[in-house]
Design a protein around this motif. Structure first.
Motif, PDB file in Angstrom:
ATOM      1  N   LYS A 199       0.659  -1.468  -0.024  1.00 50.05           N
ATOM      2  CA  LYS A 199       0.025   0.017  -0.154  1.00 50.05           C
ATOM      3  C   LYS A 199       0.821   1.284  -0.097  1.00 50.05           C
ATOM      4  CE  LYS A 199      -4.066  -2.028   0.054  1.00 50.05           C
ATOM      5  NZ  LYS A 199      -5.001  -1.932  -1.049  1.00 50.05           N
ATOM      6  N   ILE A 200       0.209   2.314  -0.468  1.00 51.32           N
ATOM      7  CA  ILE A 200       0.980   3.611  -0.721  1.00 51.32           C
ATOM      8  C   ILE A 200       0.357   4.775   0.204  1.00 51.32           C
ATOM      9  CG2 ILE A 200       1.863   5.501  -2.132  1.00 51.32           C
ATOM     10  CD1 ILE A 200       2.872   2.631  -2.812  1.00 51.32           C
ATOM     11  N   ASP A 242      -6.865   1.950  -5.483  1.00 46.52           N
ATOM     12  CA  ASP A 242      -7.204   1.286  -4.341  1.00 46.52           C
ATOM     13  C   ASP A 242      -5.817   1.136  -3.395  1.00 46.52           C
ATOM     14  OD1 ASP A 242      -6.138  -0.484  -5.957  1.00 46.52           O
ATOM     15  OD2 ASP A 242      -7.898  -2.071  -5.802  1.00 46.52           O
ATOM     16  N   LYS A 243      -4.672   1.209  -4.015  1.00 46.41           N
ATOM     17  CA  LYS A 243      -3.355   0.742  -3.383  1.00 46.41           C
ATOM     18  C   LYS A 243      -2.874   2.008  -2.449  1.00 46.41           C
ATOM     19  CE  LYS A 243       0.186  -1.029  -5.725  1.00 46.41           C
ATOM     20  NZ  LYS A 243       0.225  -2.151  -4.937  1.00 46.41           N
ATOM     21  N   ILE A 244      -3.533   3.124  -2.608  1.00 54.75           N
ATOM     22  CA  ILE A 244      -3.370   4.297  -1.733  1.00 54.75           C
ATOM     23  C   ILE A 244      -4.101   4.214  -0.568  1.00 54.75           C
ATOM     24  CG2 ILE A 244      -3.493   6.817  -1.631  1.00 54.75           C
ATOM     25  CD1 ILE A 244      -3.321   6.814  -4.502  1.00 54.75           C
ATOM     26  N   LEU A 245      -3.292   4.265   0.842  1.00 54.19           N
ATOM     27  CA  LEU A 245      -4.029   4.164   2.017  1.00 54.19           C
ATOM     28  C   LEU A 245      -4.263   5.381   2.807  1.00 54.19           C
ATOM     29  CD1 LEU A 245      -5.188   1.665   3.613  1.00 54.19           C
ATOM     30  CD2 LEU A 245      -3.002   1.431   4.483  1.00 54.19           C
ATOM     31  N   ARG A 246      -3.166   6.272   2.587  1.00 52.74           N
ATOM     32  CA  ARG A 246      -3.348   7.395   3.479  1.00 52.74           C
ATOM     33  C   ARG A 246      -2.626   8.633   2.604  1.00 52.74           C
ATOM     34  NH1 ARG A 246       0.730   7.041   8.368  1.00 52.74           N
ATOM     35  NH2 ARG A 246       2.293   7.174   6.620  1.00 52.74           N
ATOM     36  N   VAL A 247      -3.485   9.845   2.762  1.00 50.74           N
ATOM     37  CA  VAL A 247      -3.033  10.869   2.118  1.00 50.74           C
ATOM     38  C   VAL A 247      -3.205  12.171   3.269  1.00 50.74           C
ATOM     39  CG1 VAL A 247      -3.478  12.539   0.415  1.00 50.74           C
ATOM     40  CG2 VAL A 247      -3.793  10.269  -0.138  1.00 50.74           C
ATOM     41  N   VAL A 273       6.194   3.678   0.579  1.00 52.54           N
ATOM     42  CA  VAL A 273       5.525   2.161  -0.021  1.00 52.54           C
ATOM     43  C   VAL A 273       5.833   1.628   1.370  1.00 52.54           C
ATOM     44  CG1 VAL A 273       6.099   0.380  -1.175  1.00 52.54           C
ATOM     45  CG2 VAL A 273       6.816   2.508  -2.206  1.00 52.54           C
ATOM     46  N   MET A 274       4.461   1.543   1.875  1.00 60.06           N
ATOM     47  CA  MET A 274       4.335   0.878   3.486  1.00 60.06           C
ATOM     48  C   MET A 274       4.820  -0.666   3.438  1.00 60.06           C
ATOM     49  SD  MET A 274       0.816   2.384   4.615  1.00 60.06           S
ATOM     50  CE  MET A 274       0.415   4.226   4.416  1.00 60.06           C
ATOM     51  N   ASN A 275       5.409  -1.090   4.659  1.00 59.63           N
ATOM     52  CA  ASN A 275       5.716  -2.373   4.704  1.00 59.63           C
ATOM     53  C   ASN A 275       4.405  -2.791   5.440  1.00 59.63           C
ATOM     54  OD1 ASN A 275       5.766  -1.268   7.569  1.00 59.63           O
ATOM     55  ND2 ASN A 275       8.119  -1.299   7.401  1.00 59.63           N
ATOM     56  N   LYS A 276       4.296  -3.939   6.048  1.00 59.26           N
ATOM     57  CA  LYS A 276       3.125  -4.756   6.308  1.00 59.26           C
ATOM     58  C   LYS A 276       3.023  -4.235   7.917  1.00 59.26           C
ATOM     59  CE  LYS A 276       0.062  -7.835   5.301  1.00 59.26           C
ATOM     60  NZ  LYS A 276      -0.791  -7.516   4.207  1.00 59.26           N
ATOM     61  N   ARG A 277       4.009  -3.679   8.657  1.00 51.29           N
ATOM     62  CA  ARG A 277       3.605  -3.730  10.106  1.00 51.29           C
ATOM     63  C   ARG A 277       2.906  -2.309   9.891  1.00 51.29           C
ATOM     64  NH1 ARG A 277       8.848  -2.479  13.283  1.00 51.29           N
ATOM     65  NH2 ARG A 277       9.316  -4.929  12.927  1.00 51.29           N
ATOM     66  N   THR A 278       3.323  -1.340   9.109  1.00 51.71           N
ATOM     67  CA  THR A 278       2.759  -0.022   8.880  1.00 51.71           C
ATOM     68  C   THR A 278       1.488  -0.196   8.341  1.00 51.71           C
ATOM     69  OG1 THR A 278       4.959   1.103   8.167  1.00 51.71           O
ATOM     70  CG2 THR A 278       3.006   2.258   7.986  1.00 51.71           C
ATOM     71  N   ILE A 282      -2.152   1.077  10.644  1.00 49.19           N
ATOM     72  CA  ILE A 282      -3.079   2.103   9.898  1.00 49.19           C
ATOM     73  C   ILE A 282      -4.297   1.402  10.049  1.00 49.19           C
ATOM     74  CG2 ILE A 282      -3.767   3.384   8.098  1.00 49.19           C
ATOM     75  CD1 ILE A 282      -0.830   3.898   7.231  1.00 49.19           C
ATOM     76  N   ARG A 283      -4.536   0.237   9.787  1.00 53.09           N
ATOM     77  CA  ARG A 283      -5.634  -0.440   9.622  1.00 53.09           C
ATOM     78  C   ARG A 283      -6.513  -0.690  10.902  1.00 53.09           C
ATOM     79  NH1 ARG A 283      -7.174  -2.113   4.685  1.00 53.09           N
ATOM     80  NH2 ARG A 283      -5.521  -2.344   3.185  1.00 53.09           N
ATOM     81  N   ARG A 284      -5.559  -1.019  11.975  1.00 47.34           N
ATOM     82  CA  ARG A 284      -5.696  -1.232  13.576  1.00 47.34           C
ATOM     83  C   ARG A 284      -6.298   0.074  13.991  1.00 47.34           C
ATOM     84  NH1 ARG A 284      -1.759  -3.738  14.635  1.00 47.34           N
ATOM     85  NH2 ARG A 284      -0.519  -1.992  15.476  1.00 47.34           N
TER      86      ARG A 284
END
Length: 313
Positions: A199-200, A242-247, A273-278, A282-284
Motif C-alpha cells: 500500500k502507498i 485502491d493501493k493508496i491507503l493514506r493522504v 511504500v508501506m511495509n506490512k507493519r505500517t 493504520i488499519r488497526r
C-alpha cells in the motif's frame, strides 16, 4: 368272455446293477465347505475392521477408477489403499504410523517467522528502490531531476521524497498546481509502484514560511492539497487507486532540514511504500473501539437508587 383267459401276462423285472454311485457329491461338498470358510472369514474381517476402513472400502468399490486416479477418502493418504492403515485399529481417519515410535511434535517459532517475513519484505523494498533509480536514470526527462528525488528505507517502508530546489519548485508558488516536470516524475513512479503489492501513503510538507490567506487557507490546507494533487497524478500515471491507503498534509510540522526550517527542501511530497507493519497499524487505528457509556450507566444507577428510596418512603 372266453377270450379273457387267453390275455397275455406281462412280468416286469427290475435289473439291478452292481456299479458304484460316482464322486460328484464330493465336489459339491468341497465347494460348500469352501464357501462356508469364505463366509466365516468375511464375518471375521467385518468384525475386526473399523468403521472408517469400511467406508473407505465401500467408496473404493463404488467408484474404483475415480479413487485410483484422483485419490480420495478410499485411496488412502500414502501407501495404504484404505484410509487409516497402520497397526492401530482404533484410529478411524488419517494414516497411522507403523511401529511404536511416537510421532514427532512440530513447534513453530512465531517471532522467527515474523522476523523472516520482515527481512524478506526489506529485501523486496531494496530491490524496488534500485528499480526506481534505474527507471529514473533510463528516462531523459526525469534524469535531470535526480537530485530532487531522495530514496531511503525507514521504519514505515520505502520513502520517496520529491523536494524543491531554490530555482526549481515542484509546485506553483503558494498553490497546489503541479509543474510539468513534477508530473513526469510522478507518472514514472506510478507505473513502477503499481507492480508491488504494498500500500502507498502520501504526505505533503511545507517550510516554516508563514502563510495565511484572508479565508483562513494556511500551510496545513496547502500541504494537504499538494499531497492530494500528487495522488491524482500517480493514479493518472498508472497507479491503482485502491493501493493508496493514506493522504495527509503535515504543513511545517516535520522538517527534512531541522536546522534550517526555511530550507527549500522542506517543501516536499513524501511517498511511502508501506511495509506490512505500517499497513496493519493504520488499519488497526481505523477500527472501531467499543467504549462503555460511563455517564449512561451512572445515570441509570442514580435513577434506580432514587426509585428505591422513593419506594422505601
Amino acid at each position: 368272455m372266453a377270450d379273457e383267459g387267453l390275455r397275455p401276462i406281462v412280468v416286469k423285472r427290475i435289473k439291478k446293477g452292481g456299479g458304484h454311485h460316482g464322486g460328484a457329491w464330493k465336489i459339491a461338498y468341497a465347494d460348500f465347505v469352501t464357501a462356508m470358510m469364505a463366509f466365516f472369514l468375511l464375518m471375521w474381517l467385518l468384525g475386526s475392521t473399523t468403521k472408517g476402513d469400511l467406508l473407505g472400502i465401500a467408496e473404493y468399490f463404488r467408484t474404483p477408477l475415480k479413487v485410483a486416479m484422483s485419490g480420495g477418502s478410499g485411496s488412502g493418504d500414502s501407501s495404504s489403499v484404505i484410509q487409516g492403515g497402520g497397526n492401530d485399529l482404533t484410529r478411524r481417519t488419517g494414516q497411522v504410523k507403523k511401529g511404536d515410535t511416537p510421532a514427532e511434535k512440530k513447534t513453530y517459532d512465531l517471532k522467527a517467522a515474523k522476523a523472516a517475513l520482515e527481512h524478506e519484505e526489506h529485501v523486496r523494498l531494496q530491490a524496488l528502490q534500485k528499480r526506481i533509480e534505474a527507471a529514473i536514470d533510463a528516462n531523459p526527462m526525469t534524469r535531470k531531476f535526480k537530485n530532487q528525488l531522495l530514496l531511503d528505507i525507514t521504519s514505515e517502508g520505502l520513502r520517496i521524497q520529491i523536494v524543491d530546489e531554490q530555482n526549481r519548485p515542484m509546485f506553483a508558488l503558494a498553490k497546489a498546481e503541479l509543474q510539468p516536470y513534477t508530473r513526469d516524475i510522478l507518472d514514472v513512479l506510478g507505473l513502477v509502484l503499481n507492480e508491488v503489492p504494498n500500500k502507498i501513503g502520501l504526505s505533503g510538507h511545507t517550510d516554516s514560511t508563514p502563510y495565511m490567506s484572508q479565508t483562513g487557507y494556511s500551510n496545513w490546507e496547502l500541504s494537504a492539497d499538494r499531497a492530494n494533487a500528487s495522488r491524482r497524478e500517480l493514479v493518472r500515471g498508472g497507479l491503482a487507486d485502491d493501493k493508496i491507503l493514506r493522504v495527509v498534509g503535515l504543513a511545517s510540522a516535520v522538517h527534512l532540514d531541522s536546522k534550517d526550517p526555511f530550507n527549500p527542501i522542506n517543501r516536499r511530497i513524501s511517498i511511502i511504500v508501506m511495509n506490512k507493519r505500517t499497513e496493519e497499524a493504520i488499519r488497526r487505528d481505523s477500527s472501531t473501539l467499543d467504549v462503555p457509556d460511563v455517564q449512561g450507566a451512572a445515570a441509570s444507577a442514580g435513577a434506580l437508587t432514587a426509585a428505591a428510596s422513593q419506594a422505601a418512603k
